[in-house]
Design a protein around this motif. Sequence first.
Motif, mmCIF file in Angstrom:
data_model
loop_
_atom_site.group_PDB
_atom_site.id
_atom_site.type_symbol
_atom_site.label_atom_id
_atom_site.label_comp_id
_atom_site.label_asym_id
_atom_site.label_seq_id
_atom_site.Cartn_x
_atom_site.Cartn_y
_atom_site.Cartn_z
ATOM 1 N N VAL A 1 0.841 -1.194 0.000
ATOM 2 C CA VAL A 1 0.000 0.000 0.000
ATOM 3 C C VAL A 1 0.877 1.245 0.000
ATOM 4 O O VAL A 1 1.682 1.450 0.918
ATOM 5 C CB VAL A 1 -0.934 0.021 1.228
ATOM 6 C CG1 VAL A 1 -1.826 1.259 1.195
ATOM 7 C CG2 VAL A 1 -1.775 -1.254 1.287
ATOM 8 N N TYR B 1 -2.706 1.938 -4.473
ATOM 9 C CA TYR B 1 -2.469 3.386 -4.427
ATOM 10 C C TYR B 1 -3.529 3.976 -3.505
ATOM 11 O O TYR B 1 -4.670 4.174 -3.902
ATOM 12 C CB TYR B 1 -2.624 3.904 -5.853
ATOM 13 C CG TYR B 1 -2.267 5.325 -6.180
ATOM 14 C CD1 TYR B 1 -2.202 6.336 -5.229
ATOM 15 C CD2 TYR B 1 -2.019 5.664 -7.511
ATOM 16 C CE1 TYR B 1 -1.890 7.637 -5.593
ATOM 17 C CE2 TYR B 1 -1.707 6.959 -7.888
ATOM 18 C CZ TYR B 1 -1.640 7.946 -6.915
ATOM 19 O OH TYR B 1 -1.337 9.224 -7.291
ATOM 20 N N ARG B 2 -3.113 4.231 -2.259
ATOM 21 C CA ARG B 2 -4.094 4.734 -1.290
ATOM 22 C C ARG B 2 -4.200 6.253 -1.349
ATOM 23 O O ARG B 2 -3.203 6.961 -1.213
ATOM 24 C CB ARG B 2 -3.722 4.294 0.131
ATOM 25 C CG ARG B 2 -4.715 4.810 1.140
ATOM 26 C CD ARG B 2 -4.466 4.369 2.566
ATOM 27 N NE ARG B 2 -5.223 5.252 3.447
ATOM 28 C CZ ARG B 2 -4.921 5.518 4.700
ATOM 29 N NH1 ARG B 2 -3.864 4.954 5.263
ATOM 30 N NH2 ARG B 2 -5.663 6.356 5.404
ATOM 31 N N THR B 3 -5.418 6.728 -1.562
ATOM 32 C CA THR B 3 -5.675 8.174 -1.583
ATOM 33 C C THR B 3 -6.810 8.562 -0.636
ATOM 34 O O THR B 3 -7.060 9.741 -0.442
ATOM 35 C CB THR B 3 -6.095 8.607 -3.006
ATOM 36 O OG1 THR B 3 -7.200 7.777 -3.429
ATOM 37 C CG2 THR B 3 -4.943 8.469 -3.979
ATOM 38 N N ASP B 4 -7.513 7.567 -0.099
ATOM 39 C CA ASP B 4 -8.761 7.772 0.652
ATOM 40 C C ASP B 4 -9.851 8.391 -0.238
ATOM 41 O O ASP B 4 -10.849 8.917 0.257
ATOM 42 C CB ASP B 4 -8.557 8.604 1.928
ATOM 43 C CG ASP B 4 -7.929 7.777 3.050
ATOM 44 O OD1 ASP B 4 -7.729 6.550 2.866
ATOM 45 O OD2 ASP B 4 -7.631 8.352 4.115
ATOM 46 N N VAL C 1 -2.309 9.879 0.599
ATOM 47 C CA VAL C 1 -3.522 10.550 1.073
ATOM 48 C C VAL C 1 -3.309 12.063 1.160
ATOM 49 O O VAL C 1 -4.120 12.846 0.656
ATOM 50 C CB VAL C 1 -3.953 9.983 2.448
ATOM 51 C CG1 VAL C 1 -5.107 10.797 3.023
ATOM 52 C CG2 VAL C 1 -4.341 8.514 2.319
ATOM 53 N N GLU D 1 -8.231 3.599 -5.696
ATOM 54 C CA GLU D 1 -9.539 3.881 -5.076
ATOM 55 C C GLU D 1 -10.448 4.678 -6.009
ATOM 56 O O GLU D 1 -11.653 4.785 -5.747
ATOM 57 C CB GLU D 1 -9.342 4.678 -3.789
ATOM 58 C CG GLU D 1 -8.695 3.888 -2.687
ATOM 59 C CD GLU D 1 -8.592 4.694 -1.409
ATOM 60 O OE1 GLU D 1 -9.617 5.137 -0.875
ATOM 61 O OE2 GLU D 1 -7.455 4.906 -0.948
ATOM 62 N N THR E 1 0.903 -1.522 5.439
ATOM 63 C CA THR E 1 1.702 -1.095 4.282
ATOM 64 C C THR E 1 2.191 -2.302 3.485
ATOM 65 O O THR E 1 2.153 -2.300 2.250
ATOM 66 C CB THR E 1 2.897 -0.242 4.762
ATOM 67 O OG1 THR E 1 2.374 0.847 5.516
ATOM 68 C CG2 THR E 1 3.715 0.288 3.605
ATOM 69 N N ASP F 1 -7.438 1.863 3.872
ATOM 70 C CA ASP F 1 -6.933 2.324 5.178
ATOM 71 C C ASP F 1 -6.937 1.203 6.221
ATOM 72 O O ASP F 1 -6.376 1.373 7.295
ATOM 73 C CB ASP F 1 -7.744 3.528 5.679
ATOM 74 C CG ASP F 1 -9.234 3.234 5.802
ATOM 75 O OD1 ASP F 1 -9.704 2.222 5.230
ATOM 76 O OD2 ASP F 1 -9.931 4.009 6.471
ATOM 77 N N ASP G 1 0.868 5.102 0.353
ATOM 78 C CA ASP G 1 -0.013 6.114 0.942
ATOM 79 C C ASP G 1 0.272 7.478 0.314
ATOM 80 O O ASP G 1 1.350 8.044 0.507
ATOM 81 C CB ASP G 1 0.224 6.147 2.450
ATOM 82 C CG ASP G 1 -0.729 7.091 3.165
ATOM 83 O OD1 ASP G 1 -1.205 8.064 2.544
ATOM 84 O OD2 ASP G 1 -0.991 6.860 4.358
ATOM 85 N N TRP H 1 9.150 5.505 -1.420
ATOM 86 C CA TRP H 1 8.360 4.480 -0.722
ATOM 87 C C TRP H 1 9.184 3.195 -0.624
ATOM 88 O O TRP H 1 9.255 2.572 0.444
ATOM 89 C CB TRP H 1 7.057 4.198 -1.473
ATOM 90 C CG TRP H 1 6.168 3.221 -0.756
ATOM 91 C CD1 TRP H 1 5.154 3.508 0.122
ATOM 92 C CD2 TRP H 1 6.236 1.779 -0.821
ATOM 93 N NE1 TRP H 1 4.585 2.351 0.604
ATOM 94 C CE2 TRP H 1 5.235 1.279 0.038
ATOM 95 C CE3 TRP H 1 7.041 0.884 -1.508
ATOM 96 C CZ2 TRP H 1 5.017 -0.101 0.230
ATOM 97 C CZ3 TRP H 1 6.835 -0.484 -1.328
ATOM 98 C CH2 TRP H 1 5.834 -0.951 -0.474
#
Length: 263
Positions: A109, A147-150, A113, A193, A234, A230, A111, A132
């Motif tokens: 993951v 690809y975490r963006t929320d 965000v 996301e 990671t 979330d 992050d 990363w």
Amino acid sequence: MTNAVLMDLAVGLASGAVKVVDLSVTLSPDTPILELPEEFGWGKSWPFSKEEISRYDDRGPAWYWNNIKCGEHTGTHFDAPVHWVTGQDLPDNATDTLPPERFIGPAVVIDAVAEADNDPDFLMSLDFLKSWESENGTIPDGAWVLYRTDWSKKGSKEAYLNKDETGGHTPGWDPETVAFLAQERNIIGVGVETVGTDAGQAAGQDPMFPCHNLMHGANKCGLASLRNLDQLPTTGAILIAAPLKIEQGSGSPCRVIALVPQG
Ligand code: 23J
Ligand code: MN
């Protein structure tokens, strides 16, 4: 190898030491779908809909069932390499022919965000990805890169698609970042996301839709409209995403789940 690994998994699932996290959105007529720029006359994907066949009534006294209809790329869904022109001639590139080994792998993951919050058109740079890796280790073989963006937490369809007269404004990738992932890392693919694996403004990137172009051209897959990233560590989770076995399908809605070790 013995069956010890799978027995450990079974014990972990039963005890709660391994949690199952649902990374999928609910399919309904309101589920956001990609809307391509109309001025190009590009085609349109059907939103999800269902029609009741019977519900314990005179149409079927003891059974409830529906007919359903949607585009292959609706809700939480899988993109197969054949989805893009660059992947059209690759072997075993469609939903029915992809090796099932490609449906499961370690999840990492990334992050972004804060970056996506600060700039809806944020494009992940190669430096960002490399930094990363310097913190978390080289992306492992067979990984799903998430690809975490929320972005999945946006409260409305409008906020989620974030369109204005210039099109969608949602995060994506610099071409060199996806080129690196496609060529230098032996991954299954990437998951995002947002409504598609490319940025909202990706029609104007060079090449256009770089994630689709470069990843599918390298026989990699995609996952779009994921949620609950979330809830993942990671590194250390296992992701499972199996598309429907549509004959020569370009993708399909799918239930994406993660196995997450607790504690
Ligand atoms: C077709 C054209 C552009 C895009 C997409 C589809 C998707 O995002 C998709 O769902 O594959 S960006
Ligand atoms: Mn898609």
